[in-house]
Scaffold this motif. Structure first.
Motif, PDB file in Angstrom:
ATOM      1  N   VAL A  79       0.844  -1.203   0.000  1.00 10.98           N
ATOM      2  CA  VAL A  79       0.000   0.000   0.000  1.00 10.98           C
ATOM      3  C   VAL A  79       0.880   1.255   0.000  1.00 10.98           C
ATOM      4  O   VAL A  79       0.626   2.218  -0.737  1.00 10.98           O
ATOM      5  N   GLY A  80       1.955   1.221   0.794  1.00 11.38           N
ATOM      6  CA  GLY A  80       2.860   2.372   0.862  1.00 11.38           C
ATOM      7  C   GLY A  80       3.479   2.668  -0.488  1.00 11.38           C
ATOM      8  O   GLY A  80       3.606   3.836  -0.891  1.00 11.38           O
ATOM      9  N   ASN A  83       0.904   4.302  -2.596  1.00 12.84           N
ATOM     10  CA  ASN A  83       0.741   5.704  -2.164  1.00 12.84           C
ATOM     11  C   ASN A  83       1.800   6.592  -2.817  1.00 12.84           C
ATOM     12  O   ASN A  83       1.524   7.718  -3.223  1.00 12.84           O
ATOM     13  N   ILE A 110      -3.855   3.574   3.574  1.00 12.34           N
ATOM     14  CA  ILE A 110      -4.056   4.143   2.224  1.00 12.34           C
ATOM     15  C   ILE A 110      -4.068   5.663   2.307  1.00 12.34           C
ATOM     16  O   ILE A 110      -4.705   6.238   3.203  1.00 12.34           O
ATOM     17  N   ASP A 111      -3.379   6.311   1.376  1.00 12.11           N
ATOM     18  CA  ASP A 111      -3.411   7.774   1.289  1.00 12.11           C
ATOM     19  C   ASP A 111      -4.873   8.208   1.087  1.00 12.11           C
ATOM     20  O   ASP A 111      -5.511   7.791   0.110  1.00 12.11           O
ATOM     21  N   LYS A 114      -6.130   8.951  -2.286  1.00  6.89           N
ATOM     22  CA  LYS A 114      -6.238   7.856  -3.262  1.00  6.89           C
ATOM     23  C   LYS A 114      -7.269   6.809  -2.820  1.00  6.89           C
ATOM     24  O   LYS A 114      -7.397   5.755  -3.438  1.00  6.89           O
ATOM     25  N   ASP A 115      -7.996   7.126  -1.771  1.00 12.21           N
ATOM     26  CA  ASP A 115      -8.898   6.160  -1.122  1.00 12.21           C
ATOM     27  C   ASP A 115     -10.233   6.089  -1.869  1.00 12.21           C
ATOM     28  O   ASP A 115     -11.244   6.629  -1.415  1.00 12.21           O
ATOM     29  N   HIS A 120     -11.325   5.233   4.430  1.00 12.74           N
ATOM     30  CA  HIS A 120     -10.355   5.785   5.373  1.00 12.74           C
ATOM     31  C   HIS A 120     -11.080   6.676   6.389  1.00 12.74           C
ATOM     32  O   HIS A 120     -11.991   7.430   6.013  1.00 12.74           O
ATOM     33  N   ARG A 278      -6.014  15.285  -7.543  1.00 16.28           N
ATOM     34  CA  ARG A 278      -4.638  15.097  -7.087  1.00 16.28           C
ATOM     35  C   ARG A 278      -3.625  15.663  -8.075  1.00 16.28           C
ATOM     36  O   ARG A 278      -2.572  16.133  -7.690  1.00 16.28           O
TER      37      ARG A 278
END
Ligand code: NDP
Length: 279
Positions: A79-80, A83, A110-111, A114-115, A120, A278
């Protein structure tokens, strides 16, 4: 009265075409990354459907398949990396995760930008606060189906049956933001039939096959059935007794062919929105 049937497949096709047109006008291709851990057959079907739908809508799609024994630390690292990847706009970790993994911790990794599942806690909190955020896909689908029904939400009495974090609660939050007067019902609600009968909008998300009966539905009410239940003989039914409700509701979603297809289309729309915000 015979209810108008809200055709989720047709609405989803229109939304997917809209996402494709908007994606085509961008200088980059929005990208959805889906992480699948283990070999749950239902999850594999969902993930393939999401991957296919994303490609058809001119989004880039990547499915990362990890073995069932993947550790929480290894999954969090994946996940990182997503991100940090500037080409990835949306990240979805398919649930359920294997029992040794704490789902909440993974979803929180999760960022939030980007979720695209909207699970989140930052996005859930902002949604509860009435802010415009990446909304969980099924609740977003419910709101679009209500709009397609022409339901007047402001001042309407709405009952949402089911208070899960992924469906019932966010639906109640979105309806409240749209100025409906919302009753959030659950398994301890006293006299659920009475609560439903006085509502102009009924959203059922319980996982109890055909629980909402025809005589619970006020004449002309709009009924959105989130449930997907496989019953004896392999038949799929919702949480609403569809045939009974047809004679009472003003508009109703079928199962299958209602909320389900719209949910996937909303995932694509969320990926596009995440990219637009983003980049
Ligand atoms: P959960 O099991 O997490 O939550 C179910 C909710 O229903 C709980 O709040 C529970 O109450 C309530 N409930 C259960 N029994 C009753 C009852 N007899 N009377 C009143 N309330 C009751 O389910 P989900 O929210 O995850 O999913 C709900 C349904 O929606 C399922 O059928 C699922 O398959 C479907 N689904 C469909 C999607 C789609 O894309 N179409 C996406 C996600 C889900 P309590 O809190 O008191 O236990």
């Amino acid at each position: 009265m015979t209810a108008r049937i809200l055709d989720g497949r047709a609405l989803a096709a229109a939304l997917r075409a809209d996402v494709a047109a908007r994606a085509a006008s961008l200088a980059y291709r929005p990208k959805l990354a889906v992480v699948l851990v283990g070999d749950n057959p239902a999850s594999a079907v969902y993930v393939s459907a999401k991957d296919r739908a994303a490609r058809e809508a001119r989004l880039d799609a990547q499915t990362i398949r990890l073995p069932a024994e993947t550790t929480q630390a290894a999954l969090t690292d994946v996940v990182g990396a997503l991100n940090a990847d500037p080409h990835v706009d949306g990240i979805l970790v398919q649930l359920p995760l294997p029992p040794h993994v704490e789902s909440r911790a993974v979803l929180e990794a999760i960022d939030p930008a980007k979720d695209v599942d909207g699970f989140h806690p930052i996005n859930a909190g902002r949604l509860a606060d009435g802010q415009d955020v990446l909304t969980p896909c099924t609740p977003r689908a419910v709101m679009k189906l209500l709009a397609a029904a022409g339901a007047a939400l402001s001042g309407a009495r709405a009952v949402v049956i089911g208070r899960s974090a992924i469906v019932g609660r966010p639906v109640a939050g979105l309806l409240t933001a749209a100025h409906a007067t919302v009753t959030l019902a659950h398994s301890r609600t006293l006299d659920l039939a009475h609560e439903c009968r006085r509502a102009g909008i009924v959203v059922a998300a319980t996982g109890r096959p055909e629980m909402v009966r025809g005589d619970w539905v006020a004449p002309g009410a709009v009924v959105i059935d989130v449930g997907i239940n496989r019953v004896a003989g392999g038949r799929l039914v919702g949480d609403v007794a569809y045939d009974e409700c047809l004679g009472h509701a003003g508009a109703i979603t079928p199962v299958p062919g209602g909320v389900g297809p719209m949910t996937i289309a909303c995932l694509l729309e969320n990926t596009l929105l995440a990219a637009e915000r983003r980049r």
